[in-house]
Design an enzyme around this catalytic site. Structure first.
Site, PDB file in Angstrom:
ATOM      1  N   GLY A 134      77.320  50.036  44.635  1.00  0.00           N
ATOM      2  CA  GLY A 134      76.480  48.862  44.410  1.00  0.00           C
ATOM      3  C   GLY A 134      75.980  48.208  45.685  1.00  0.00           C
ATOM      4  O   GLY A 134      75.495  47.078  45.649  1.00  0.00           O
ATOM      5  N   ASN A 149      77.228  55.277  34.515  1.00  0.00           N
ATOM      6  CA  ASN A 149      78.194  54.209  34.263  1.00  0.00           C
ATOM      7  C   ASN A 149      77.408  52.914  34.113  1.00  0.00           C
ATOM      8  O   ASN A 149      76.964  52.345  35.105  1.00  0.00           O
ATOM      9  CB  ASN A 149      79.176  54.141  35.443  1.00  0.00           C
ATOM     10  N   TRP A 150      77.265  52.482  32.884  1.00  0.00           N
ATOM     11  CA  TRP A 150      76.452  51.275  32.634  1.00  0.00           C
ATOM     12  C   TRP A 150      77.206  49.987  32.928  1.00  0.00           C
ATOM     13  O   TRP A 150      76.633  48.904  32.849  1.00  0.00           O
ATOM     14  CB  TRP A 150      75.950  51.279  31.186  1.00  0.00           C
ATOM     15  N   GLY A 178      75.749  54.244  38.875  1.00  0.00           N
ATOM     16  CA  GLY A 178      75.779  52.915  38.266  1.00  0.00           C
ATOM     17  C   GLY A 178      74.380  52.337  38.157  1.00  0.00           C
ATOM     18  O   GLY A 178      73.623  52.653  37.235  1.00  0.00           O
ATOM     19  N   GLY A 179      74.005  51.524  39.135  1.00  0.00           N
ATOM     20  CA  GLY A 179      72.747  50.777  39.091  1.00  0.00           C
ATOM     21  C   GLY A 179      71.525  51.607  38.712  1.00  0.00           C
ATOM     22  O   GLY A 179      70.715  51.187  37.866  1.00  0.00           O
ATOM     23  N   GLU A 197      86.039  49.191  40.327  1.00  0.00           N
ATOM     24  CA  GLU A 197      86.049  47.815  39.813  1.00  0.00           C
ATOM     25  C   GLU A 197      87.311  47.539  39.007  1.00  0.00           C
ATOM     26  O   GLU A 197      87.820  46.414  39.009  1.00  0.00           O
ATOM     27  CB  GLU A 197      84.774  47.555  38.996  1.00  0.00           C
ATOM     28  N   GLU A 237      84.340  58.018  44.831  1.00  0.00           N
ATOM     29  CA  GLU A 237      83.443  56.878  44.939  1.00  0.00           C
ATOM     30  C   GLU A 237      83.942  55.940  46.029  1.00  0.00           C
ATOM     31  O   GLU A 237      84.792  55.073  45.778  1.00  0.00           O
ATOM     32  CB  GLU A 237      83.402  56.116  43.616  1.00  0.00           C
TER      33      GLU A 237
HETATM   34  P1  PGA Z   1      76.379  52.360  41.903  1.00  0.00           P
HETATM   35  O1  PGA Z   1      77.754  52.438  41.082  1.00  0.00           O
HETATM   36  O2  PGA Z   1      75.630  53.639  41.616  1.00  0.00           O
HETATM   37  O3  PGA Z   1      75.675  51.151  41.373  1.00  0.00           O
HETATM   38  O4  PGA Z   1      76.735  52.255  43.337  1.00  0.00           O
HETATM   39  C1  PGA Z   1      78.467  53.640  40.981  1.00  0.00           C
HETATM   40  C2  PGA Z   1      79.738  53.424  40.206  1.00  0.00           C
HETATM   41  O5  PGA Z   1      80.347  52.360  40.333  1.00  0.00           O
HETATM   42  O6  PGA Z   1      80.187  54.290  39.419  1.00  0.00           O
END
Ligand code: PGA
Length: 251
Positions: A175, A10-11, A236-237, A99, A169
């Site tokens: 994050g 997930n960018w 994500g990150g 988010e 999640e």
């Molecule tokens: P993260 O994000 O790996 O940066 O914690 C995961 C996501 O929001 O899908």
């Protein structure tokens, strides 16, 4: 058809077309085709075409979109629709990411609508569920994820439920560098699997991929993936760096 595990990047609001081209060049150079898993990229909508072009010789690498509007078309300035996602060749759509829920105010009712539209368009919805820290500390984790799951499935028939993907999640892990332990992940994936089973039966529920997401990185990916009931990862990150992402998809 996808293969499990499903490992997804997930960018978020990162990597425009220029960055994406450089990323893919570096990632593909160290990532030969793997026949035992499916890898999905969720770039920004403005970067989807670039990523699809870059991956056209790699059917093992899929492209999805991060969000669609809860109506298929109309006067909704600034939104993207499921019909456009299908037209561009996306195969999966994230729904109800933390988010979207907590920064943009997406409600359970909106996830209900989106799940239905995406399923009708024959794309795969990946429904994201997860509790906040406050909800976890209050002992409400299972109730929260079950409520979010129920809303997501409310307008789907059983065949459509069988075709979804799910991502657990925990909001407090996204994050933050704070990952759920493999045991925590397994426990909640078990709750979700049970809830799916009560809707569509054990056998179908067992086939639905349940991904874990929240501060996954190259150091913890293999351990999380090995946990019971964890069928994939949503990252994500750590998916933003080509070397790090290449090592996670090999986990
Ligand atoms: P993260 O994000 O790996 O940066 O914690 C995961 C996501 O929001 O899908």
């Amino acid at each position: 058809m996808y293969l499990k595990p499903v490992i997804a990047a997930n960018w978020k609001l990162n990597h425009g077309p220029t960055d994406a081209r450089a990323f893919l060049q570096r990632f593909l150079a160290q990532s030969p085709k793997q026949n035992d898993r499916t890898v999905i990229f969720f770039p920004s909508a403005l970067t989807v075409t670039t990523v699809m072009d870059g991956l056209k010789d790699r059917p093992d690498l899929w492209v999805g979109v991060q969000n669609v509007h809860s109506e298929a078309q109309g006067a909704f300035t600034g939104e993207n629709s499921v019909l456009m996602a299908r037209d561009i060749g996306a195969r999966v759509v994230l729904v109800g990411h933390s988010e979207r829920r907590h920064v943009f105010g997406e409600t359970d009712a909106m996830t209900t609508r989106k799940m239905a539209l995406i399923s009708q368009a024959r794309l795969i919805p990946m429904l994201c569920v997860g509790e906040t820290l406050e909800e976890r500390e209050g002992g409400h984790t299972a109730a929260v994820v079950e409520r979010q799951l129920t809303a997501g499935l409310a307008e789907l028939d059983d065949a459509q439920v069988a075709a979804i993907m799910l991502a657990y999640e925990p909001v407090w892990a996204i994050g933050t560098g704070r990952t759920a332990t493999p045991e925590d992940a397994s426990e909640i994936h078990g709750v979700l699997r049970q809830a799916l089973a009560s809707r569509v039966g054990d056998k179908v529920a067992a086939g639905i991929p349940i991904l874990y997401g929240g501060s996954v990185n190259r150091g913890n990916a293999a351990q999380l993936l090995a946990a019971p009931d964890v069928d994939g990862l949503l990252v994500g990150g750590a998916s933003l760096d080509a070397d790090s992402w290449a090592s996670i998809v090999r986990a």
